[in-house]
Motif scaffolding. Structure first.
Motif, PDB file in Angstrom:
ATOM      1  N   ILE A   1      28.843  -3.750  24.399  1.00  0.00           N
ATOM      2  CA  ILE A   1      29.515  -2.626  23.756  1.00  0.00           C
ATOM      3  C   ILE A   1      29.670  -1.500  24.772  1.00  0.00           C
ATOM      4  O   ILE A   1      28.691  -1.099  25.405  1.00  0.00           O
ATOM      5  N   PRO A   2      30.895  -0.982  24.974  1.00  0.00           N
ATOM      6  CA  PRO A   2      31.063   0.139  25.896  1.00  0.00           C
ATOM      7  C   PRO A   2      30.242   1.352  25.444  1.00  0.00           C
ATOM      8  O   PRO A   2      30.282   1.739  24.282  1.00  0.00           O
ATOM      9  N   VAL A   3      29.462   1.931  26.376  1.00  0.00           N
ATOM     10  CA  VAL A   3      28.591   3.060  26.032  1.00  0.00           C
ATOM     11  C   VAL A   3      28.782   4.268  26.944  1.00  0.00           C
ATOM     12  O   VAL A   3      28.321   5.359  26.623  1.00  0.00           O
ATOM     13  N   LEU A   4      29.439   4.100  28.075  1.00  0.00           N
ATOM     14  CA  LEU A   4      29.679   5.194  29.011  1.00  0.00           C
ATOM     15  C   LEU A   4      31.112   5.088  29.497  1.00  0.00           C
ATOM     16  O   LEU A   4      31.540   4.011  29.927  1.00  0.00           O
ATOM     17  N   LEU A   5      31.866   6.178  29.430  1.00  0.00           N
ATOM     18  CA  LEU A   5      33.287   6.164  29.772  1.00  0.00           C
ATOM     19  C   LEU A   5      33.610   7.276  30.747  1.00  0.00           C
ATOM     20  O   LEU A   5      33.187   8.421  30.563  1.00  0.00           O
TER      21      LEU A   5
ATOM     22  N   ASP B   1      40.228   8.688  42.734  1.00  0.00           N
ATOM     23  CA  ASP B   1      40.485   9.264  44.049  1.00  0.00           C
ATOM     24  C   ASP B   1      40.505   8.160  45.109  1.00  0.00           C
ATOM     25  O   ASP B   1      40.387   6.979  44.798  1.00  0.00           O
ATOM     26  N   THR B   2      40.645   8.548  46.366  1.00  0.00           N
ATOM     27  CA  THR B   2      40.773   7.563  47.450  1.00  0.00           C
ATOM     28  C   THR B   2      39.514   6.726  47.643  1.00  0.00           C
ATOM     29  O   THR B   2      39.584   5.615  48.148  1.00  0.00           O
ATOM     30  N   SER B   3      38.357   7.248  47.227  1.00  0.00           N
ATOM     31  CA  SER B   3      37.114   6.482  47.367  1.00  0.00           C
ATOM     32  C   SER B   3      36.847   5.584  46.161  1.00  0.00           C
ATOM     33  O   SER B   3      35.851   4.864  46.137  1.00  0.00           O
ATOM     34  N   GLY B   4      37.705   5.639  45.150  1.00  0.00           N
ATOM     35  CA  GLY B   4      37.553   4.783  43.980  1.00  0.00           C
ATOM     36  C   GLY B   4      36.815   5.421  42.822  1.00  0.00           C
ATOM     37  O   GLY B   4      36.625   4.793  41.788  1.00  0.00           O
ATOM     38  N   LYS B   5      36.374   6.674  42.986  1.00  0.00           N
ATOM     39  CA  LYS B   5      35.684   7.372  41.897  1.00  0.00           C
ATOM     40  C   LYS B   5      36.706   8.061  41.005  1.00  0.00           C
ATOM     41  O   LYS B   5      37.729   8.559  41.467  1.00  0.00           O
ATOM     42  N   ILE B   6      36.404   8.108  39.724  1.00  0.00           N
ATOM     43  CA  ILE B   6      37.309   8.738  38.763  1.00  0.00           C
ATOM     44  C   ILE B   6      36.961  10.210  38.618  1.00  0.00           C
ATOM     45  O   ILE B   6      35.816  10.572  38.330  1.00  0.00           O
ATOM     46  N   LYS B   7      37.959  11.049  38.832  1.00  0.00           N
ATOM     47  CA  LYS B   7      37.826  12.494  38.639  1.00  0.00           C
ATOM     48  C   LYS B   7      38.464  12.821  37.299  1.00  0.00           C
ATOM     49  O   LYS B   7      39.629  12.545  37.076  1.00  0.00           O
ATOM     50  N   GLY B   8      37.677  13.364  36.391  1.00  0.00           N
ATOM     51  CA  GLY B   8      38.204  13.670  35.071  1.00  0.00           C
ATOM     52  C   GLY B   8      37.094  14.020  34.110  1.00  0.00           C
ATOM     53  O   GLY B   8      36.315  14.926  34.362  1.00  0.00           O
ATOM     54  N   GLU B   9      36.990  13.261  33.034  1.00  0.00           N
ATOM     55  CA  GLU B   9      36.029  13.554  31.966  1.00  0.00           C
ATOM     56  C   GLU B   9      35.059  12.388  31.774  1.00  0.00           C
ATOM     57  O   GLU B   9      35.381  11.239  32.047  1.00  0.00           O
ATOM     58  N   ARG B  10      33.873  12.726  31.263  1.00  0.00           N
ATOM     59  CA  ARG B  10      32.834  11.727  31.016  1.00  0.00           C
ATOM     60  C   ARG B  10      32.443  11.780  29.541  1.00  0.00           C
ATOM     61  O   ARG B  10      32.264  12.849  28.966  1.00  0.00           O
ATOM     62  N   TYR B  11      32.318  10.606  28.941  1.00  0.00           N
ATOM     63  CA  TYR B  11      31.933  10.475  27.535  1.00  0.00           C
ATOM     64  C   TYR B  11      30.801   9.464  27.407  1.00  0.00           C
ATOM     65  O   TYR B  11      30.730   8.511  28.181  1.00  0.00           O
ATOM     66  N   THR B  12      29.941   9.656  26.429  1.00  0.00           N
ATOM     67  CA  THR B  12      28.921   8.660  26.095  1.00  0.00           C
ATOM     68  C   THR B  12      29.052   8.316  24.620  1.00  0.00           C
ATOM     69  O   THR B  12      29.451   9.148  23.802  1.00  0.00           O
ATOM     70  N   ARG B  13      28.712   7.086  24.304  1.00  0.00           N
ATOM     71  CA  ARG B  13      28.774   6.625  22.924  1.00  0.00           C
ATOM     72  C   ARG B  13      27.398   6.814  22.290  1.00  0.00           C
ATOM     73  O   ARG B  13      26.386   6.424  22.858  1.00  0.00           O
TER      74      ARG B  13
ATOM     75  N   GLY C   1      22.496  -1.210   8.714  1.00  0.00           N
ATOM     76  CA  GLY C   1      23.672  -1.299   9.572  1.00  0.00           C
ATOM     77  C   GLY C   1      23.873  -0.049  10.400  1.00  0.00           C
ATOM     78  O   GLY C   1      22.976   0.778  10.548  1.00  0.00           O
ATOM     79  N   VAL C   2      25.080   0.089  10.932  1.00  0.00           N
ATOM     80  CA  VAL C   2      25.413   1.229  11.790  1.00  0.00           C
ATOM     81  C   VAL C   2      25.586   2.472  10.943  1.00  0.00           C
ATOM     82  O   VAL C   2      26.337   2.486   9.976  1.00  0.00           O
ATOM     83  N   VAL C   3      24.865   3.535  11.327  1.00  0.00           N
ATOM     84  CA  VAL C   3      24.949   4.800  10.613  1.00  0.00           C
ATOM     85  C   VAL C   3      25.895   5.749  11.337  1.00  0.00           C
ATOM     86  O   VAL C   3      26.694   6.436  10.722  1.00  0.00           O
ATOM     87  N   LYS C   4      25.809   5.763  12.671  1.00  0.00           N
ATOM     88  CA  LYS C   4      26.598   6.707  13.458  1.00  0.00           C
ATOM     89  C   LYS C   4      27.159   5.972  14.668  1.00  0.00           C
ATOM     90  O   LYS C   4      26.439   5.275  15.369  1.00  0.00           O
ATOM     91  N   ASN C   5      28.449   6.106  14.891  1.00  0.00           N
ATOM     92  CA  ASN C   5      29.108   5.490  16.034  1.00  0.00           C
ATOM     93  C   ASN C   5      30.211   6.434  16.472  1.00  0.00           C
ATOM     94  O   ASN C   5      31.300   6.424  15.918  1.00  0.00           O
ATOM     95  N   GLN C   6      29.911   7.266  17.464  1.00  0.00           N
ATOM     96  CA  GLN C   6      30.896   8.249  17.907  1.00  0.00           C
ATOM     97  C   GLN C   6      30.794   8.471  19.403  1.00  0.00           C
ATOM     98  O   GLN C   6      29.775   8.182  20.016  1.00  0.00           O
ATOM     99  N   TRP C   7      31.868   8.977  19.983  1.00  0.00           N
ATOM    100  CA  TRP C   7      31.915   9.305  21.400  1.00  0.00           C
ATOM    101  C   TRP C   7      31.707  10.803  21.564  1.00  0.00           C
ATOM    102  O   TRP C   7      32.350  11.597  20.883  1.00  0.00           O
ATOM    103  N   ALA C   8      30.822  11.186  22.479  1.00  0.00           N
ATOM    104  CA  ALA C   8      30.533  12.586  22.748  1.00  0.00           C
ATOM    105  C   ALA C   8      30.997  12.947  24.154  1.00  0.00           C
ATOM    106  O   ALA C   8      30.667  12.242  25.112  1.00  0.00           O
ATOM    107  N   HIS C   9      31.740  14.046  24.264  1.00  0.00           N
ATOM    108  CA  HIS C   9      32.197  14.534  25.557  1.00  0.00           C
ATOM    109  C   HIS C   9      31.013  15.162  26.280  1.00  0.00           C
ATOM    110  O   HIS C   9      30.330  16.019  25.754  1.00  0.00           O
ATOM    111  N   LYS C  10      30.769  14.732  27.519  1.00  0.00           N
ATOM    112  CA  LYS C  10      29.611  15.210  28.272  1.00  0.00           C
ATOM    113  C   LYS C  10      30.001  16.060  29.471  1.00  0.00           C
ATOM    114  O   LYS C  10      29.154  16.425  30.260  1.00  0.00           O
ATOM    115  N   GLY C  11      31.274  16.360  29.621  1.00  0.00           N
ATOM    116  CA  GLY C  11      31.692  17.242  30.708  1.00  0.00           C
ATOM    117  C   GLY C  11      32.555  16.551  31.738  1.00  0.00           C
ATOM    118  O   GLY C  11      33.083  15.467  31.528  1.00  0.00           O
TER     119      GLY C  11
END
Length: 81
Positions: free
Chosen positions: A38-42, A48-60, A68-78
């Protein structure tokens, strides 16, 4: 806020404990999966030229109980640098 198209990509299961990279509407996406595939970090933005993504980071945030599942959401981490 993540759009419906990106959420559709992130709602799928992938191989466990890997980093997947893809593109969506001109944005680069990289997401890490947990032991269940399950994707948990986005990272979303432009690679960029070194292959790192410059932008936003999210965690699930997932909370699971015996009922069952009570909470399943993506949180913006900066900024991702």
């Amino acid at each position: 806020m993540l759009g419906a198209g990106i959420l559709k990509i992130l709602d799928k299961n992938y191989p466990a404990l890997v980093v997947n990279e893809t593109r969506y509407r001109g944005l680069d996406l990289a997401f890490k999966t947990d032991s269940h595939g399950i994707p948990v970090l986005l990272f979303i933005g432009k690679k960029d030229t070194s292959g790192k993504i410059k932008g936003e980071r999210y965690t699930r945030e997932i909370s699971v109980t015996s009922q069952g599942v009570v909470k399943n959401q993506w949180a913006h981490k900066g900024k991702a640098t």
